[in-house]
Write an enzyme that holds these catalytic residues in place. Sequence first.
Site: not given
Length: 282
Positions: A67, A103
């Site tokens: 990420k 997220d």
Amino acid sequence: MSAARYAVFGQPIAHSQSPRIQAAFGRAEGIEIDYRAIEASPQEFAAALEAFAAGGGVGANVTLPHKEAAFALCATTTSRAQRAGAVNTLLRKGTRWHGDNTDGIGLVRDLTGRHGLDLRGRRVLLLGAGGAARGVAPALLDAGILELVVANRTPERADALVDAMSEPGRAISAYWEALREQGDFELIINATSAGRSDGAAFSLPLSLVNSLTTAVDLNYGEAAIPFLAWARAAGCRNYFDGLGMLVEQAAESFQQWHGVRPGTDEVYAGLRERAATLVTAD
Ligand code: ATR
């Protein structure tokens, strides 16, 4: 011309639920989806992503451990990705990647939509200061919580996360060993990877819990068991794992790629049922 391609990159990736989730969204929305899981090591990631784009790749999810690397590879990023310093959703724009982080909004939607929590005015304890914690912290603050207390095994990382939020009045760090002095919380979030790596029992002061406390583990499946066992024993009112967040962040990604937000209830119910079957089968 080949069809638009989508993928999730990670390592390990074999057990990723994302292809199943995206395919289900596509079926429900009548959109044909070519979405695969691509395993890549940190050394291979950048080249794998380029090869994917060259082969018609126009959108991707990125999971552990890429990420932060994905964030660095993007030409442009959303402000929430910048605050998180991490990207989980890639969208091809011309010859470059645009990055977002869904997220945090995925967690907030799960908490407020699926579980009916009102986050406004709540005190929230965030355990952990790695990529997962950084991904959700900005969205929690944006959802109107009163205070975010971040505690991490390595205190410097909690300080760094809090500094990155630039909200000194609302986001503060605390020593894990001194959590007893922090009072109680309506929401306790486990964003550590402890349950994934050592599986040891979770231990936190009972004084953190009040009659309203919800506990959520961003992990799901076996990795969430130690923290949720603690939450249950500590008398938390609700406790659940990160499966709902997984589905919600996937829906946000789907929307960015296809312009429509899919319904999530059916996919969530299917995954929950499947997870129960797998646990029972063990
Ligand atoms: P992720 O992307 O899942 O957040 P990460 O960036 O490696 O993974 O972060 C892991 C987090 O879990 C960190 O906050 C880590 O604490 P440290 O910063 O001190 O390493 C935390 N963690 C891992 N194992 C832990 C354990 N046994 N007890 C408490 N915290 C743990």
